[in-house]
Design a protein around this motif. Structure first.
Motif, PDB file in Angstrom:
ATOM      1  N   ALA A  11      44.865  43.786  34.431  1.00 45.87           N
ATOM      2  CA  ALA A  11      43.423  43.514  34.529  1.00 45.87           C
ATOM      3  C   ALA A  11      43.134  42.040  34.294  1.00 45.87           C
ATOM      4  CB  ALA A  11      42.657  44.376  33.521  1.00 45.87           C
ATOM      5  N   GLY A  15      41.732  39.356  36.892  1.00 46.71           N
ATOM      6  CA  GLY A  15      40.542  38.521  36.625  1.00 46.71           C
ATOM      7  C   GLY A  15      40.786  37.094  37.006  1.00 46.71           C
ATOM      8  N   HIS A  63      37.313  37.199  48.775  1.00 45.43           N
ATOM      9  CA  HIS A  63      37.762  38.431  48.117  1.00 45.43           C
ATOM     10  C   HIS A  63      37.084  39.669  48.696  1.00 45.43           C
ATOM     11  CE1 HIS A  63      39.595  35.634  45.392  1.00 45.43           C
ATOM     12  NE2 HIS A  63      38.429  35.144  45.063  1.00 45.43           N
ATOM     13  N   ASP A 116      26.881  34.641  35.409  1.00 52.27           N
ATOM     14  CA  ASP A 116      26.688  35.981  35.981  1.00 52.27           C
ATOM     15  C   ASP A 116      26.245  36.867  34.824  1.00 52.27           C
ATOM     16  OD1 ASP A 116      26.717  38.267  37.533  1.00 52.27           O
ATOM     17  OD2 ASP A 116      28.889  38.549  37.374  1.00 52.27           O
ATOM     18  N   GLU A 121      28.190  41.320  38.090  1.00 54.16           N
ATOM     19  CA  GLU A 121      28.628  41.896  39.361  1.00 54.16           C
ATOM     20  C   GLU A 121      30.107  41.613  39.614  1.00 54.16           C
ATOM     21  OE1 GLU A 121      25.292  41.503  42.508  1.00 54.16           O
ATOM     22  OE2 GLU A 121      24.984  39.820  41.144  1.00 54.16           O
ATOM     23  N   GLY A 122      30.814  41.347  38.507  1.00 55.87           N
ATOM     24  CA  GLY A 122      32.244  41.103  38.632  1.00 55.87           C
ATOM     25  C   GLY A 122      32.592  39.688  39.047  1.00 55.87           C
ATOM     26  N   GLY A 124      31.884  36.927  37.090  1.00 54.58           N
ATOM     27  CA  GLY A 124      32.240  36.142  35.912  1.00 54.58           C
ATOM     28  C   GLY A 124      31.492  34.811  35.889  1.00 54.58           C
TER      29      GLY A 124
END
Length: 272
Positions: A11, A15, A63, A116, A121-122, A124
């Motif tokens: 994880a 990230g 991404h 963020d 919303e992922g 970061g």
């Protein structure tokens, strides 16, 4: 335990792998990521620079995930500088930094964070440095003619070119010194990386040869100031009287006003 550690490690690595770049597009256009640096350009002391950031991450990007950042804030500023964060959910996100009026020439580093907001919303948060170069040389001026003549009480005209070579727009004031009883000031807005030409006038009430100077100074800081020496000859002659007539003189009989008005009109045309 080993399985849990492996999941956590994956994880964390994911990230790092999915770190997003932020698109800065004013005052320069550049994509910058965590730990990166963006050079904003050159400004004068006391001027304000707008840092404009695109909030949206488009679908189908690097991404393949969309979303948006929510705010731009400053995490560190040089002494005497002031920062104003962007509006939350602003579009675009514009944060403003004001340089200290007494800032010396040189390079300065500013800490910036693009946030963020939780739960997020992922995307970061992204932190980077913005480098600003401060220089009084962003102001350049030119005055012409440097020698002019006019009748007593009549304006001698000079043209003043103000060039703002920095990335911050500013307001400049034009004034003069050296002619008794004449205190006249003009202000002019000059956008970033542009120039303007303004007509400035000096009036002498007595016949004399005057040595004066025309001064251009930023309203943001007195450290940005340029002076140009000019001379002005004030005399009284028939041509000067005709110039004065163009402005209207009450001592003329009403019946003669059209004649003197015509003479004044012609004289002013010839004087240009």
């Amino acid at each position: 335990m080993l399985v849990v550690a492996a999941v956590v490690l994956i994880a964390v690595m994911a990230g790092f792998a999915f770190a997003y770049d932020v698109m800065v597009y004013e005052p320069v256009a550049k994509a910058v990521g965590n730990g990166g640096t963006v050079e904003l350009g050159t400004v004068g002391p006391g001027q304000s620079v707008s840092l404009v950031v695109e909030p949206n991450v488009r679908e189908g990007g690097t991404h393949g995930v969309g979303g948006r950042w929510d705010q731009v804030v400053f995490t560190s500023l040089p002494d005497g500088w002031k920062g104003e964060p962007s509006l939350v959910y602003g579009n675009p996100m514009k944060a403003i930094v004001k340089v200290a009026p007494d800032a010396g020439d040189g390079e300065y580093r500013i800490g910036v964070k693009v946030i963020d907001e939780p739960p997020g919303e992922g995307l970061g948060d992204v932190e980077f440095d913005a480098v600003v170069r401060v220089s009084r040389e962003v102001l350049k001026t030119e005055v012409w003619p440097t020698q002019a003549s006019a009748g007593a009480g009549q304006p001698a005209g000079y043209y003043v070119k103000i060039k703002n070579e920095g990335v911050a727009s500013d307001v400049f004031k034009i004034s003069s010194e050296g002619v008794p009883l004449w205190h006249y000031e003009k202000t002019v807005f000059v956008p970033r990386n542009s120039e303007r030409v303004i007509k400035y006038e000096i009036v002498g009430e007595e016949e004399n040869e005057y040595s004066a100077k025309i001064i251009v100074e930023s309203v943001s800081s007195a450290r940005m100031r340029e002076e140009t020496a000019v001379s002005m000859s004030v005399n009284s002659n028939l041509f000067s009287d005709y110039l004065a007539a163009g402005h209207g003189l009450l001592i003329f009989p009403v019946i003669e006003q059209p004649v003197y008005g015509l003479l004044g009109f012609i004289a002013n045309l010839l004087a240009k």
